[in-house]
Motif scaffolding. Structure first.
Motif, PDB file in Angstrom:
ATOM      1  N   ILE A   1       1.067  -1.379   0.086  1.00 56.74           N
ATOM      2  CA  ILE A   1       0.048  -0.034  -0.061  1.00 56.74           C
ATOM      3  C   ILE A   1       1.041   1.367   0.012  1.00 56.74           C
ATOM      4  O   ILE A   1       1.593   1.270   0.808  1.00 56.74           O
ATOM      5  CB  ILE A   1      -0.855  -0.016   1.215  1.00 56.74           C
ATOM      6  N   TYR A   2       0.776   2.190  -1.015  1.00 56.25           N
ATOM      7  CA  TYR A   2       1.550   3.258  -1.272  1.00 56.25           C
ATOM      8  C   TYR A   2       0.795   4.589  -1.779  1.00 56.25           C
ATOM      9  O   TYR A   2      -0.404   4.149  -2.505  1.00 56.25           O
ATOM     10  CB  TYR A   2       3.113   3.035  -1.785  1.00 56.25           C
ATOM     11  N   THR A   3       1.370   5.605  -1.614  1.00 59.14           N
ATOM     12  CA  THR A   3       0.711   6.728  -2.492  1.00 59.14           C
ATOM     13  C   THR A   3       1.397   7.344  -3.331  1.00 59.14           C
ATOM     14  O   THR A   3       2.733   7.309  -3.476  1.00 59.14           O
ATOM     15  CB  THR A   3       0.445   8.038  -1.393  1.00 59.14           C
TER      16      THR A   3
ATOM     17  N   GLN B   1       5.414   4.932   1.692  1.00 57.93           N
ATOM     18  CA  GLN B   1       4.884   3.410   1.748  1.00 57.93           C
ATOM     19  C   GLN B   1       3.929   3.365   2.931  1.00 57.93           C
ATOM     20  O   GLN B   1       4.537   3.745   3.909  1.00 57.93           O
ATOM     21  CB  GLN B   1       6.072   2.485   1.731  1.00 57.93           C
ATOM     22  N   VAL B   2       3.021   2.707   2.842  1.00 56.95           N
ATOM     23  CA  VAL B   2       1.907   2.368   4.126  1.00 56.95           C
ATOM     24  C   VAL B   2       2.267   0.963   4.660  1.00 56.95           C
ATOM     25  O   VAL B   2       2.493   0.978   5.815  1.00 56.95           O
ATOM     26  CB  VAL B   2       0.604   2.765   3.664  1.00 56.95           C
TER      27      VAL B   2
ATOM     28  N   VAL C   1      -4.318   6.939   6.530  1.00 57.67           N
ATOM     29  CA  VAL C   1      -4.542   6.223   5.876  1.00 57.67           C
ATOM     30  C   VAL C   1      -5.245   4.904   6.664  1.00 57.67           C
ATOM     31  O   VAL C   1      -4.671   4.276   7.539  1.00 57.67           O
ATOM     32  CB  VAL C   1      -3.648   5.613   4.980  1.00 57.67           C
ATOM     33  N   VAL C   2      -6.511   4.214   6.165  1.00 61.64           N
ATOM     34  CA  VAL C   2      -7.010   3.216   6.857  1.00 61.64           C
ATOM     35  C   VAL C   2      -7.258   1.929   6.086  1.00 61.64           C
ATOM     36  O   VAL C   2      -7.325   2.319   5.021  1.00 61.64           O
ATOM     37  CB  VAL C   2      -8.555   3.514   7.760  1.00 61.64           C
TER      38      VAL C   2
ATOM     39  N   LEU D   1      -4.737   1.892  11.365  1.00 58.21           N
ATOM     40  CA  LEU D   1      -4.616   3.185  11.153  1.00 58.21           C
ATOM     41  C   LEU D   1      -2.989   3.713  10.755  1.00 58.21           C
ATOM     42  O   LEU D   1      -2.393   3.326  11.857  1.00 58.21           O
ATOM     43  CB  LEU D   1      -4.999   4.139  11.958  1.00 58.21           C
ATOM     44  N   TYR D   2      -2.913   4.384   9.599  1.00 56.83           N
ATOM     45  CA  TYR D   2      -1.447   4.665   9.373  1.00 56.83           C
ATOM     46  C   TYR D   2      -1.449   6.351   9.404  1.00 56.83           C
ATOM     47  O   TYR D   2      -2.455   6.844   9.014  1.00 56.83           O
ATOM     48  CB  TYR D   2      -0.772   4.246   8.088  1.00 56.83           C
ATOM     49  N   THR D   3      -0.659   6.807  10.322  1.00 56.41           N
ATOM     50  CA  THR D   3      -0.396   8.309  10.386  1.00 56.41           C
ATOM     51  C   THR D   3       0.849   8.563   9.664  1.00 56.41           C
ATOM     52  O   THR D   3       2.053   8.394   9.790  1.00 56.41           O
ATOM     53  CB  THR D   3      -0.264   8.573  12.065  1.00 56.41           C
TER      54      THR D   3
END
Length: 492
Positions: free
Chosen positions: A364-366, A376-377, A397-398, A420-422
Motif C-alpha cells: 500500500i503506497y501513495t 509507503q504504508v 490512511v485506514v 490506521l497509518y499516520t
C-alpha cells in the motif's frame, strides 16, 4: 276398402304424434327462480313456459315466478331470454302440491360482444411523486352490461417483481408497501365471463423520492450482487436489478450520481446512475476495470465528480465521468496488479493497494498525479489486505490486513483487522475493535465526519453472512451493526 284402411292408418298416426296426455287428477303449481350462472343474481323478464303447454309467465325484478293451476302430470319447464341459452327443467305436478324449480341461465356467446378496452384513470401515465400507498382506478364498459371482473398487474421497474390482483369486482384497487424512488408499471385486464379477456394499455408512475439515503451497500440476490441504498432508520431501496451482477457502489455528492461496477458480457465496466437507480450510463468501454479478483477491486471519484480513476491489472487509468478523456496515469514498477485506489479529496495524491496475481505480496503506497511514489504504508507482509481510505486532510490512511499471514488459493483470510497509518509520524496502529476470534473485519472506510469507520464483519469460514458495522475511531470498544447480509459499504 282402400279408403277405409288409409283413414285407419292416419288415425293411429295422429294418436302417436300427439303430445303427452295430461292426467285427469286435479292441479298443482310451480314456483321458482331464474339466476345468472355467472353471479347467481336473479334475472328479470325471463319467459317461463311448459311442455305440454299450460300458462306462460315472466319473472319479476328479482328473478322469481309462479305458475298456478297446472293439471297434474309430467312436464318440461322452459326458461328463455334473448342473449341467453334456453334452459329446460323437468317437473311432475301432483294435485294440491307446489313444486320449486331453479334455472341457471348461461349467456349465449353467439352474438355477445366483448367489453371495451379499460381506460386507466389514476394515477395518470408517467405521474411522479406518488405515495407508497395509493389507489389505482380505471373505467370499463360492456355493450350488454354483462357483469365484469378485473385483473390488475403491477410490476416494479427496478426489481422486475410482478404482483397480480385477480377477481376484482370494482374499478378501484388500493396497493400498499410500495418502494421509494421506484417506477411501477400497471395494466388492467377485463373479462365478461363469455369472451376473451381484454387488456388495457400499460401505464407507469414513480413514487416519492427516497429520503436521505446516506448508505449504500450490496446484497446477494439470485446469486448476483444487487445494490441498495438505505437511510439512518434502516429503510432500504433496491437500486439495481437482480438479473445483473452489480456491485461496489460509490456516491459523489457534488454531482449526485452513484458509480458502480457491473458485468458487461464477459467483462466488467463502470457505470453511473441517479440516486434512485434511473438514468444508467456506461462510463468505461475499451479498457474495462480488471484485477486479480473482482470482489476485491475498486475505483474512485474525483471530489467534483468530473473524473474517475480505476485499475486494469498493473495500470491505473483516469476517465471523465461521461466516458471521454481516457488516459493512463500509472503503471506498477514491478508488474503487480492494482486492486484498489483512493483519490484524496484535494486531488493531489492517490492511495494504491497492489498485489501479485494471487492477491498476496501486498503493498500500500501513495503516488502524486505525476506517478511518483510519495510514501509507503504497507509492504513486506504475508496474507491478504483489503479496503483502503485516506482522510480528508491526507493525514491518515485506514485499511484492513490479515495478521495471521495465512495464504491459500481461495484467498481466505483468518484474522483480518483494522489499522490506521499516520503519515506525519510514519506510524501504524491497530484499531482495537473488540473483534471476535474467528471473524474478519474487511472493506473499511472513514465515516463522513471521520469520527467512525464503516466496514464488513464476517466469519473467516468464507461462507457465513456478512454484516456492515461501525466503530468509533477514538473509542473502538463498542460495535454497531447497521445492516445484515450486506457488504461493500459506502457512507456519504
Amino acid at each position: 276398402m282402400k279408403t277405409g284402411l288409409k283413414m285407419l292408418i292416419c288415425f293411429f298416426l295422429l294418436i302417436s304424434c300427439s303430445e303427452d296426455q295430461i292426467d285427469e287428477g286435479g292441479a298443482g303449481s310451480v314456483k321458482g327462480r331464474i339466476v345468472d350462472v355467472r353471479s347467481y343474481t336473479g334475472m328479470e323478464n325471463v319467459r317461463v313456459s311448459s311442455n305440454p303447454t299450460t300458462s306462460t309467465v315472466y319473472t319479476d325484478k328479482d328473478g322469481y315466478f309462479t305458475i298456478q293451476n297446472i293439471p297434474s302430470g309430467k312436464y318440461a319447464f322452459q326458461a328463455q331470454k334473448d342473449g341467453f341459452i334456453a334452459r329446460f327443467v323437468p317437473g311432475t305436478i301432483e294435485n294440491g302440491i307446489e313444486i320449486e324449480l331453479i334455472f341457471e341461465m348461461e349467456v349465449s356467446t353467439a352474438t355477445n360482444k366483448p367489453p371495451e378496452v379499460p381506460v386507466l384513470t389514476a394515477p395518470v401515465d408517467n405521474a411522479t411523486g406518488q405515495a407508497l400507498s395509493l389507489d389505482l382506478t380505471w373505467t370499463a364498459k360492456d355493450p350488454e352490461s354483462d357483469p365484469l371482473t378485473y385483473t390488475v398487474t403491477v410490476k416494479n421497474g427496478t426489481t422486475d417483481e410482478v404482483k397480480t390482483y385477480s377477481d376484482l369486482k370494482t374499478t378501484t384497487l388500493n396497493i400498499k408497501d410500495l418502494s421509494y424512488s421506484t417506477k411501477y408499471y400497471w395494466q388492467v385486464t377485463v373479462n365478461d365471463g363469455i369472451n376473451k379477456s381484454i387488456n388495457s394499455v400499460t401505464n407507469s408512475f414513480r413514487t416519492l423520492a427516497f429520503p436521505n439515503p446516506r448508505y449504500m451497500y450490496v446484497k446477494k440476490v439470485k446469486n448476483n450482487n444487487v445494490i441498495y441504498a438505505a437511510d439512518e432508520e434502516g429503510n432500504e431501496l433496491q437500486l439495481s436489478s437482480a438479473e445483473v451482477n452489480s456491485f461496489r457502489p460509490r456516491k459523489n455528492l457534488s454531482i449526485n450520481r452513484i458509480a458502480y461496477i457491473s458485468s458487461d458480457g464477459s467483462l466488467f465496466q463502470i457505470f453511473s446512475m441517479n440516486p434512485d437507480g434511473t438514468d444508467v450510463k456506461k462510463i468505461t468501454n475499451f479498457i474495462p476495470i480488471a484485477g486479480f479478483n473482482m470482489d476485491n477491486v475498486s475505483y474512485s471519484w474525483s471530489t467534483n465528480g468530473a473524473k474517475l480513476i480505476y485499475p486494469n491489472f498493473d495500470k491505473l487509468y483516469r476517465i471523465n465521468s461521461d466516458g471521454s478523456g481516457l488516459v493512463q496515469l500509472f503503471k506498477t514498477p514491478n508488474g503487480k496488479f492494482i486492486s484498489e485506489c483512493e483519490w484524496s479529496r484535494d486531488g493531489s495524491q492517490i492511495v494504491l493497494k497492489v498485489n501479485d496475481v494471487s492477491g498476496y505480496g501486498v503493498e500500500i503506497y501513495t503516488i502524486d498525479m505525476a506517478g511518483n511514489i510519495l510514501y509507503q504504508v504497507l509492504s513486506g507482509v504475508t496474507g491478504g489486505a483489503s479496503g483502503i481510505d485516506i482522510s480528508i486532510d491526507n493525514a491518515r490512511v485506514v485499511y484492513t490486513r490479515d495478521v495471521s499471514g495465512f495464504e491459500n488459493s481461495d484467498y481466505r483470510r483468518l484474522d483480518s483487522r483494522i489499522f490506521l497509518y499516520t503519515v506525519a509520524t510514519n506510524t501504524l496502529a491497530e484499531l482495537e475493535s473488540g473483534k471476535e476470534n474467528g471473524f474478519n473485519d474487511l472493506d473499511v472506510k472513514f465515516s463522513p465526519n471521520e469520527a467512525k469507520v464503516i466496514f464488513v464483519n464476517t466469519s473467516n469460514d468464507g461462507l457465513s453472512a456478512k454484516n456492515i458495522q461501525t466503530i468509533d475511531v477514538s473509542n473502538s470498544s463498542a460495535r454497531t451493526t447497521l445492516f445484515q447480509n450486506a457488504s461493500m459499504p459506502d457512507w456519504k
